[in-house]
Scaffold this motif. Structure first.
Motif, PDB file in Angstrom:
ATOM      1  N   ASN A   1      38.063  49.020  34.646  1.00  6.47           N
ATOM      2  CA  ASN A   1      38.628  47.733  35.043  1.00  6.47           C
ATOM      3  C   ASN A   1      37.866  47.099  36.203  1.00  6.47           C
ATOM      4  OD1 ASN A   1      41.016  48.098  33.295  1.00  6.47           O
ATOM      5  ND2 ASN A   1      41.439  49.792  34.713  1.00  6.47           N
TER       6      ASN A   1
ATOM      7  N   LEU B   1      43.612  36.144  42.261  1.00  3.78           N
ATOM      8  CA  LEU B   1      42.878  36.711  41.140  1.00  3.78           C
ATOM      9  C   LEU B   1      42.333  35.610  40.235  1.00  3.78           C
ATOM     10  CD1 LEU B   1      42.084  39.318  39.607  1.00  3.78           C
ATOM     11  CD2 LEU B   1      44.255  39.099  38.372  1.00  3.78           C
TER      12      LEU B   1
ATOM     13  N   ALA C   1      45.235  45.970  32.809  1.00  5.00           N
ATOM     14  CA  ALA C   1      44.333  45.941  33.945  1.00  5.00           C
ATOM     15  C   ALA C   1      44.597  44.778  34.854  1.00  5.00           C
ATOM     16  CB  ALA C   1      42.894  45.875  33.441  1.00  5.00           C
ATOM     17  N   ASP C   2      45.724  44.122  34.712  1.00  6.24           N
ATOM     18  CA  ASP C   2      45.951  42.965  35.563  1.00  6.24           C
ATOM     19  C   ASP C   2      45.905  43.359  37.027  1.00  6.24           C
ATOM     20  OD1 ASP C   2      48.274  44.261  34.393  1.00  6.24           O
ATOM     21  OD2 ASP C   2      49.412  43.112  35.862  1.00  6.24           O
ATOM     22  N   GLY C   3      45.491  42.400  37.840  1.00  2.10           N
ATOM     23  CA  GLY C   3      45.162  42.712  39.219  1.00  2.10           C
ATOM     24  C   GLY C   3      46.364  42.823  40.131  1.00  2.10           C
ATOM     25  N   LEU C   4      46.073  43.026  41.384  1.00  9.78           N
ATOM     26  CA  LEU C   4      47.094  43.087  42.409  1.00  9.78           C
ATOM     27  C   LEU C   4      47.495  41.672  42.817  1.00  9.78           C
ATOM     28  CD1 LEU C   4      45.472  45.828  44.676  1.00  9.78           C
ATOM     29  CD2 LEU C   4      47.242  46.133  42.947  1.00  9.78           C
TER      30      LEU C   4
ATOM     31  N   LYS D   1      51.460  45.892  42.757  1.00 10.00           N
ATOM     32  CA  LYS D   1      51.071  46.007  41.346  1.00 10.00           C
ATOM     33  C   LYS D   1      52.337  46.270  40.564  1.00 10.00           C
ATOM     34  CE  LYS D   1      48.714  46.848  37.537  1.00 10.00           C
ATOM     35  NZ  LYS D   1      49.839  46.730  36.610  1.00 10.00           N
TER      36      LYS D   1
ATOM     37  N   GLN E   1      42.480  49.681  43.990  1.00 10.30           N
ATOM     38  CA  GLN E   1      41.255  48.948  43.689  1.00 10.30           C
ATOM     39  C   GLN E   1      40.258  49.143  44.831  1.00 10.30           C
ATOM     40  OE1 GLN E   1      41.910  44.875  42.525  1.00 10.30           O
ATOM     41  NE2 GLN E   1      43.514  45.436  41.086  1.00 10.30           N
TER      42      GLN E   1
ATOM     43  N   PHE F   1      37.480  43.235  38.563  1.00  3.09           N
ATOM     44  CA  PHE F   1      38.252  42.055  38.959  1.00  3.09           C
ATOM     45  C   PHE F   1      37.397  41.133  39.823  1.00  3.09           C
ATOM     46  CE2 PHE F   1      42.257  44.135  37.865  1.00  3.09           C
ATOM     47  CZ  PHE F   1      41.919  45.484  37.973  1.00  3.09           C
TER      48      PHE F   1
ATOM     49  N   PHE G   1      48.489  39.704  46.088  1.00  2.00           N
ATOM     50  CA  PHE G   1      48.342  39.880  47.525  1.00  2.00           C
ATOM     51  C   PHE G   1      49.205  38.894  48.304  1.00  2.00           C
ATOM     52  CE2 PHE G   1      44.811  42.788  48.337  1.00  2.00           C
ATOM     53  CZ  PHE G   1      44.263  42.930  47.074  1.00  2.00           C
ATOM     54  N   GLY G   2      49.632  39.321  49.485  1.00  2.00           N
ATOM     55  CA  GLY G   2      50.201  38.392  50.443  1.00  2.00           C
ATOM     56  C   GLY G   2      49.088  37.583  51.086  1.00  2.00           C
TER      57      GLY G   2
ATOM     58  N   LEU H   1      44.237  36.687  48.956  1.00  2.00           N
ATOM     59  CA  LEU H   1      43.356  36.879  47.802  1.00  2.00           C
ATOM     60  C   LEU H   1      44.073  36.394  46.544  1.00  2.00           C
ATOM     61  CD1 LEU H   1      42.379  39.137  49.920  1.00  2.00           C
ATOM     62  CD2 LEU H   1      41.409  40.252  47.903  1.00  2.00           C
TER      63      LEU H   1
ATOM     64  N   ARG I   1      38.572  49.500  39.394  1.00  2.00           N
ATOM     65  CA  ARG I   1      39.432  50.679  39.436  1.00  2.00           C
ATOM     66  C   ARG I   1      39.357  51.391  38.098  1.00  2.00           C
ATOM     67  NH1 ARG I   1      44.070  50.641  36.519  1.00  2.00           N
ATOM     68  NH2 ARG I   1      45.078  48.667  36.039  1.00  2.00           N
TER      69      ARG I   1
ATOM     70  N   PHE J   1      50.740  48.497  48.276  1.00  2.00           N
ATOM     71  CA  PHE J   1      49.523  48.808  49.013  1.00  2.00           C
ATOM     72  C   PHE J   1      49.467  47.998  50.306  1.00  2.00           C
ATOM     73  CE2 PHE J   1      47.441  50.745  45.310  1.00  2.00           C
ATOM     74  CZ  PHE J   1      48.128  50.162  44.271  1.00  2.00           C
TER      75      PHE J   1
ATOM     76  N   ARG K   1      54.472  47.558  37.659  1.00  2.00           N
ATOM     77  CA  ARG K   1      54.299  48.615  36.666  1.00  2.00           C
ATOM     78  C   ARG K   1      54.934  48.167  35.364  1.00  2.00           C
ATOM     79  NH1 ARG K   1      53.879  53.831  38.759  1.00  2.00           N
ATOM     80  NH2 ARG K   1      53.895  54.503  36.599  1.00  2.00           N
TER      81      ARG K   1
ATOM     82  N   PHE L   1      39.883  39.115  35.252  1.00  2.00           N
ATOM     83  CA  PHE L   1      39.676  40.548  35.244  1.00  2.00           C
ATOM     84  C   PHE L   1      39.193  40.986  33.863  1.00  2.00           C
ATOM     85  CE2 PHE L   1      43.525  41.788  32.967  1.00  2.00           C
ATOM     86  CZ  PHE L   1      44.407  40.754  33.246  1.00  2.00           C
TER      87      PHE L   1
ATOM     88  N   TYR M   1      38.226  38.124  42.688  1.00  2.00           N
ATOM     89  CA  TYR M   1      39.190  37.400  43.509  1.00  2.00           C
ATOM     90  C   TYR M   1      38.432  36.385  44.362  1.00  2.00           C
ATOM     91  CZ  TYR M   1      42.457  41.381  42.837  1.00  2.00           C
ATOM     92  OH  TYR M   1      43.277  42.353  42.320  1.00  2.00           O
TER      93      TYR M   1
END
Lengths: 114, 116
Positions: free
Chosen positions: A31, A45, B101-104, B94, A103, A33, B106-107, A43, A94, B34, B96, A48, A35
């Motif tokens: 995978n 996205l 594979a979708d990303g994180l 993330k 990641q 990505f 973020f704040g 960040l 990742r 995270f 579940r 991906f 950003y």
């Protein structure tokens, strides 16, 4: 250690130019990505990829495309750069599986479009 | 879609002060959480992560975070900060949702400045 490298740390392009940002990872990760990071926005996205030649849109794909011809390489393409695409671009990778949601990020490319 | 909220955009502390950075997320299902840190001029690094089990997780450099599911929170703490902790801190989630594979998400980040 996982290593994610990006082809340029700094890039200056003119409006309307086609821009390629390259990312390479050395851990055989499935995978990858892209950003963009902007002050006060965190960040976001863009795109991906979960396998070679496979890609999915992220949250802000407009104005961008991607290419993944080899497992280790993921390219971000700005078809016609615009000033609102001036930003820091971060690549990440990742592995597969639920235990691998961490990641790993590259150093970033700071792109300025004039 | 899920969202992540970091309460403070800028925090200024003196050395040896205690730190707590707030993070809340909006998704009601199972999540991985995270905290990443970006030191000046460096790339994003993982500070700590929560997948399951003990809700109090310890990371690098003396940082810890507590997952409180009922509050949808994952606050970052350090009992005594150092000048070298000056950095930008990002909370990320993330969802579940069964793989992919979708990303994180973020704040927006918290810029922490530690004064000597």
């Amino acid at each position: 250690d996982v290593k994610v490298t990006q082809s340029s740390r700094y890039l200056v392009k003119r409006t309307g130019e086609k821009v390629f940002l390259e990312c390479v990872q050395d851990m055989d990760h499935e995978n990858m990505f892209w950003y963009r990071q902007d002050p006060g926005l965190g960040l976001r996205l863009i795109y991906f990829s979960y396998d070679v030649k496979m890609k999915e849109k992220g949250d802000i794909p407009e104005g961008y495309s991607v290419s993944r011809e080899k497992k280790e390489r993921f390219s971000l393409i700005l078809e016609s750069a615009s000033t609102n695409q001036t930003s820091m671009y971060l690549c990440a990778s990742r592995g597969a599986g639920a235990s691998s949601y961490e990641q790993y990020f590259g150093p970033g490319t700071r792109l300025t479009v004039t | 879609a899920q969202s992540v909220s970091q309460h403070n955009h800028h925090v200024i502390l003196s050395e040896a002060a205690s730190l707590e950075l707030g993070c809340n997320y909006s998704y009601g299902g199972t999540v991985n959480l995270f905290w990443y840190v970006q030191y000046p001029g460096q790339h994003l690094q993982l500070l700590l992560k929560y997948f399951s089990g003990d809700p109090l997780v310890k990371g690098i450099k003396g940082f810890e975070a507590e997952f409180i599911k009922s509050k949808f929170s994952f606050n970052l703490r350090k009992p005594s900060v150092q000048w070298s902790d000056t950095a930008e801190y990002f909370c990320a989630v993330k969802v579940r949702s069964g793989g992919g594979a979708d990303g994180l998400t973020f704040g927006k980040g918290t810029h922490l400045i530690i004064q000597p």
